[in-house]
Design an enzyme around this catalytic site. Sequence first.
Site, PDB file in Angstrom:
ATOM      1  N   MET A  19       0.825  -1.197   0.000  1.00 52.63           N
ATOM      2  CA  MET A  19       0.000   0.000   0.000  1.00 52.63           C
ATOM      3  C   MET A  19       0.865   1.256   0.000  1.00 52.63           C
ATOM      4  O   MET A  19       1.782   1.378   0.792  1.00 52.63           O
ATOM      5  CB  MET A  19      -0.888   0.019   1.228  1.00 52.63           C
ATOM      6  CG  MET A  19      -1.519   1.372   1.382  1.00 52.63           C
ATOM      7  SD  MET A  19      -3.019   1.375   2.256  1.00 52.63           S
ATOM      8  CE  MET A  19      -3.063   3.113   2.678  1.00 52.63           C
ATOM      9  N   HIS A  31       2.192 -10.684 -13.388  1.00 54.62           N
ATOM     10  CA  HIS A  31       1.494  -9.689 -14.204  1.00 54.62           C
ATOM     11  C   HIS A  31       2.097  -9.747 -15.610  1.00 54.62           C
ATOM     12  O   HIS A  31       2.990  -8.974 -15.954  1.00 54.62           O
ATOM     13  CB  HIS A  31       1.639  -8.291 -13.612  1.00 54.62           C
ATOM     14  CG  HIS A  31       0.728  -7.294 -14.273  1.00 54.62           C
ATOM     15  ND1 HIS A  31       0.997  -6.723 -15.491  1.00 54.62           N
ATOM     16  CD2 HIS A  31      -0.471  -6.794 -13.878  1.00 54.62           C
ATOM     17  CE1 HIS A  31       0.009  -5.912 -15.822  1.00 54.62           C
ATOM     18  NE2 HIS A  31      -0.892  -5.925 -14.858  1.00 54.62           N
ATOM     19  N   HIS A  33      -6.643 -12.159 -13.921  1.00 55.98           N
ATOM     20  CA  HIS A  33      -6.344 -10.786 -14.331  1.00 55.98           C
ATOM     21  C   HIS A  33      -6.035 -10.716 -15.827  1.00 55.98           C
ATOM     22  O   HIS A  33      -6.923 -10.523 -16.626  1.00 55.98           O
ATOM     23  CB  HIS A  33      -5.186 -10.231 -13.496  1.00 55.98           C
ATOM     24  CG  HIS A  33      -4.956  -8.768 -13.696  1.00 55.98           C
ATOM     25  ND1 HIS A  33      -5.929  -7.832 -13.423  1.00 55.98           N
ATOM     26  CD2 HIS A  33      -3.874  -8.079 -14.143  1.00 55.98           C
ATOM     27  CE1 HIS A  33      -5.458  -6.622 -13.693  1.00 55.98           C
ATOM     28  NE2 HIS A  33      -4.214  -6.741 -14.143  1.00 55.98           N
TER      29      HIS A  33
END
Length: 584
Positions: free
Chosen positions: A129, A410, A368
């Site tokens: 975060m 990713h 994703h």
Amino acid sequence: MHKRGCVTTVLSAAAFAVAILLGADVGAQPKAQSPAADTQKHKAGPGERYTPSLESLKEAEQPGARPDEPLLAKAEFDRAKQIYFERCAGCHGVLRKGATGKPLTTNVTKQNGFEYLRDFITYGSPAGMPNWGESGELSAQDIELMAKYLLVEPPQPPEFGMAEMKATWKVRIPADKRPAKKMNNLDIDNLFSVTLRDTGEVALIDGASKKIVEIVKTGYAVHISRFSASGRYLYVVGRDAKIDLIDLWMEKPASVAEIKIGAEARSVETSKFKGFEDKYAIAGAYWPPQYVIMQGDTLEPLTIVSTRGMTVDTQEFHPEPRVAAIVASHKHPEFVVNVKETGKILLVNYADLKNLSVATIGADRFLHDGGFESTGRYFLVAANARNKIAVVDTQDRKLVGLIETGATPHPGRGANFVHPKFGPVWATSHLGDETIAIIGTDPVKNKAHAWKVVQTLKGQGGGSLFIKIHPKSTHLYVDTPLHPDASLASSIAVFDIKNLDAPYKTLPIGEWSGIKEGVRRVVQGEFNKTGDEIWFSVWNAKEQESAIVVVDDKTLKPKSVIRDKRLITPTGKFNVHNTRKDVY
């Protein structure tokens, strides 16, 4: 404060990225003692921070406050709602039930309380975060507002059905009024569609001259560009769920139709199977969770299908399973639709829309992005929060396997090449660590190595978004735009696929751009049609200069730098030939 978001992406001045707001398991954390409590523990690292930014869902209203909840004035609630949708909902969901990020439902947030939430937003966490307060991205006032907002029940945005879609549908030029042949001298197959994220546009750039051919207004923060099988039409989808259909045959390419398919979206694709070329388009929404099949040359909505349902693992109902990547099958008249929160891959057969046939394949949460291996038969997609790659046989229409990789894969569309030892392979980089996982993809001649990680490379560091190669290239390029070290965020690692044991070379793309200001984050390499050069975006904040650097693939030296005042926050780049032919 500037809206930032990917190239699919949220870019912030200090913490480019995603906002995984409260990405750590807040339910297991002790109460914070003060805003100054051990800030080193809250430094934001590159690990799961990537997520696309979200546009405001202005229609969502504040639920009635309960006695144990703060009461926000309408202006305060609207401000907090906008910040949450732009920064946080991509990971935690519109309803705050969690996805890549942890749940932020009130049973969790109330347990921790206002002070803990305020401090966590301020200082961030090593789990990924951003440190919104320390970085200066959010003011102290905004942070306190967000802490209060997380203590009230989330608003439920409205649904978006056929009536709402048709109300937004516009055909600027009917299909029968468009050119019957190409009316320009463009080499369309070597054209690049480049997202200008913060201006809500795409730039069409000629691959040979490196000149901007046209700037086309689109939806906010275009996520991807896709091209029809013929190469005539360009489809772009913004994060505001607005789709534009651009006719590349016109004297000046322009949008000939548009539609909104919801409040938030990420994916669009067109039919490619023989006999259905250019006939249909499909788009998937983040909100409402659904997909719509449209007429390919007009975007007329034909059928809408909800993706709400049971999760693949715990078999419990999920109210917000968002549509992630969509690809067009080469083996059947089908779209491969990936549903993030339920972990299901849908093979949607478009041969008969009135009797729609959908095969459901259980994979893993949370799906994703991904792409085909070199033959176009097998589709590989990241279940990124589960650190896995799912493999689907689109010919036999079944799951082949789930492969453990590194932290938060990713791949973008991934990278296909022939490994000197293991034969045909597909590779992904990772958000959460520095590894590049190489997976065998040949179940015929290299069966022993198929659907396994056959080699793991180490790159510059975590925070990678895209990996790229071309069939004519011997170089594997890996970006690291989310790395907290500015020098690594602005450079590229290059591996020699003929000698993968050798150290990678570092290309200082940001330095080559000639731009002196900003972090100069370098993202998403894209090859030209012939595969002899690769383009990289040098992405700065909206108020700073950005550029595109073109690298000679043979020499690994800069070949050209595109600097144009109209190149505002360039992100994704999509070459027509490579995208429509699934060359990656």
